[in-house]
Design a protein around this motif. Sequence first.
Motif, PDB file in Angstrom:
ATOM      1  N   GLU A  12       0.850  -1.181   0.000  1.00 31.80           N
ATOM      2  CA  GLU A  12       0.000   0.000   0.000  1.00 31.80           C
ATOM      3  C   GLU A  12       0.891   1.239   0.000  1.00 31.80           C
ATOM      4  O   GLU A  12       1.762   1.382   0.854  1.00 31.80           O
ATOM      5  CB  GLU A  12      -0.904   0.005   1.237  1.00 31.80           C
ATOM      6  N   ASP A  85      -1.432  -7.044 -13.917  1.00 31.72           N
ATOM      7  CA  ASP A  85      -1.054  -7.486 -12.575  1.00 31.72           C
ATOM      8  C   ASP A  85       0.106  -8.467 -12.613  1.00 31.72           C
ATOM      9  O   ASP A  85       0.928  -8.520 -11.686  1.00 31.72           O
ATOM     10  CB  ASP A  85      -2.238  -8.178 -11.891  1.00 31.72           C
ATOM     11  N   ALA A 141      -5.335   1.199 -12.704  1.00 35.65           N
ATOM     12  CA  ALA A 141      -4.644   0.448 -11.660  1.00 35.65           C
ATOM     13  C   ALA A 141      -3.404   1.175 -11.153  1.00 35.65           C
ATOM     14  O   ALA A 141      -2.955   0.933 -10.026  1.00 35.65           O
ATOM     15  CB  ALA A 141      -4.262  -0.934 -12.194  1.00 35.65           C
ATOM     16  N   PRO A 144      -4.028   3.243  -7.410  1.00 32.75           N
ATOM     17  CA  PRO A 144      -3.803   2.596  -6.110  1.00 32.75           C
ATOM     18  C   PRO A 144      -2.397   2.026  -5.968  1.00 32.75           C
ATOM     19  O   PRO A 144      -1.949   1.783  -4.842  1.00 32.75           O
ATOM     20  CB  PRO A 144      -4.872   1.489  -6.068  1.00 32.75           C
ATOM     21  N   ASP A 145      -1.689   1.791  -7.081  1.00 31.73           N
ATOM     22  CA  ASP A 145      -0.286   1.378  -6.994  1.00 31.73           C
ATOM     23  C   ASP A 145       0.588   2.469  -6.395  1.00 31.73           C
ATOM     24  O   ASP A 145       1.544   2.180  -5.675  1.00 31.73           O
ATOM     25  CB  ASP A 145       0.268   1.045  -8.391  1.00 31.73           C
ATOM     26  N   THR A 350     -11.411   2.465  -5.073  1.00 31.59           N
ATOM     27  CA  THR A 350     -10.080   1.971  -4.722  1.00 31.59           C
ATOM     28  C   THR A 350      -9.996   1.537  -3.261  1.00 31.59           C
ATOM     29  O   THR A 350      -9.094   0.785  -2.895  1.00 31.59           O
ATOM     30  CB  THR A 350      -9.003   3.036  -4.986  1.00 31.59           C
ATOM     31  N   LEU A 353     -11.139  -2.427  -2.704  1.00 33.64           N
ATOM     32  CA  LEU A 353     -10.426  -3.484  -3.411  1.00 33.64           C
ATOM     33  C   LEU A 353      -9.950  -4.547  -2.428  1.00 33.64           C
ATOM     34  O   LEU A 353      -9.410  -4.221  -1.370  1.00 33.64           O
ATOM     35  CB  LEU A 353      -9.225  -2.910  -4.163  1.00 33.64           C
ATOM     36  N   ALA A 356      -3.902  -6.089  -2.973  1.00 31.91           N
ATOM     37  CA  ALA A 356      -2.996  -5.274  -3.782  1.00 31.91           C
ATOM     38  C   ALA A 356      -2.498  -6.027  -5.010  1.00 31.91           C
ATOM     39  O   ALA A 356      -2.264  -5.430  -6.060  1.00 31.91           O
ATOM     40  CB  ALA A 356      -1.814  -4.807  -2.936  1.00 31.91           C
ATOM     41  N   ARG A 359      -5.024  -5.599  -8.081  1.00 34.42           N
ATOM     42  CA  ARG A 359      -5.670  -4.305  -8.288  1.00 34.42           C
ATOM     43  C   ARG A 359      -6.169  -4.134  -9.717  1.00 34.42           C
ATOM     44  O   ARG A 359      -7.271  -3.637  -9.955  1.00 34.42           O
ATOM     45  CB  ARG A 359      -4.686  -3.176  -7.961  1.00 34.42           C
TER      46      ARG A 359
END
Length: 416
Positions: A12, A85, A141, A144-145, A350, A353, A356, A359
Amino acid sequence: MSRPAAPEALTEPTERAGRGWTAALSLANGAIWVGWYGPLQILLALQAAELAPPGTAKESVLAWVTGAGAVVSMVANPLFGALSDRTASRFGRRTPWILAGVLGGAGALVLLAGAGTVAGMALGWCLVQLTLNAAFAAITAAVPDRVPQGRRGAVGGWLGAAQILGVVAGTGLATVAGGVVAGYLACAGFTVLGALPYVLLHRDPALPAGRRPALRLRDLLAGFRISPRRHPDLAWAWLTRFLINLGNALALLYLLYYLRDVLHRPDPDGGVLVLTAVNAVTLLGTVVVGGFWSDRIGRRQPFVLWAGVLMTVATGLLAGWQTWPGAVCAAALLGVGFGVFTSVDFALMTQVLPAAADRGKDLGVINIANALPQVAAPVLAAPIVQHLGGYRVLYGVAAAIGLLGALLVRRIRGVA
């Protein structure tokens, strides 16, 4: 012995993404929307009118083509999200798919420009949806990365601003380029150029080859499912987005024909551009502010709820005040509501989810709620317009669906 730390790509984020990163990602996002909405707002409607066989309504041709493209979009977004991913490239998980997607999308737009039949038009549009969804899944994506939860409303606001600017730019290019073919070529060129700064200047956190999940068909197919029992907040958030987007899609699908056939505007193409510009001005006035405000107070639900209510009022205006001033007012209110909804709903999504590592796949499933309305809207809209009461009933139905979606956001428990 201590457990090895998870790679950066699977943790995160805690540090703020830089302004340059946000600007480049927003520009790439806007470029993709140019590739989508130049065709959707103007070019596909004009092409459908030219290519419709004798005895076949242009509305039916447009509905069939856009519906087929939306089906492809629903499959492509979670598929390419899952593939990103699992991408262990030195350029990161997302960047290779952004580049491949915009290059493929530009090529598909060129192919669409040369379509001489309805079947060729449908094939070209399906390829546009396939390729640009690969890029869009990766861009979505990347947030949130790289962005902490408390900053996602603001970043979502900038992405939303870029989205509406992309819609305006696509509509403008399609209007002033000088014909259907020139419009497609202009949108193709902008789509590639807008994505280059992110591709050339920024790298995503790389996924070490040893941490790459196995790519199995069973796992990819599982990614298309949402278990309401295991992830109820994700399911309610998905349904909220789907219904609000369905109401919006019903309101916008036949806008060109509404101006031409109901309001009898002498220049319906120009009318669409004016309404899009009005919508853009009010949206830009709220999309970033709404995201920042939501981050500051730490709440998402009230913003989504009242944005949906305001959009319902705007769509109701199209049903009850069928004049050019009514259309302008509706466009302005839709911009205010959709601006807040775009940024805050993205941040909310987000935060529901599950993992991780997935995502891209999970956001791809969520993004089906953007694409599925493009399938459902033509199925609902065509018979309503042709047989069940016309545009007044169509916009009344759109308002009711959007209001239901806004109310359902209250069922989400894990996000305030």
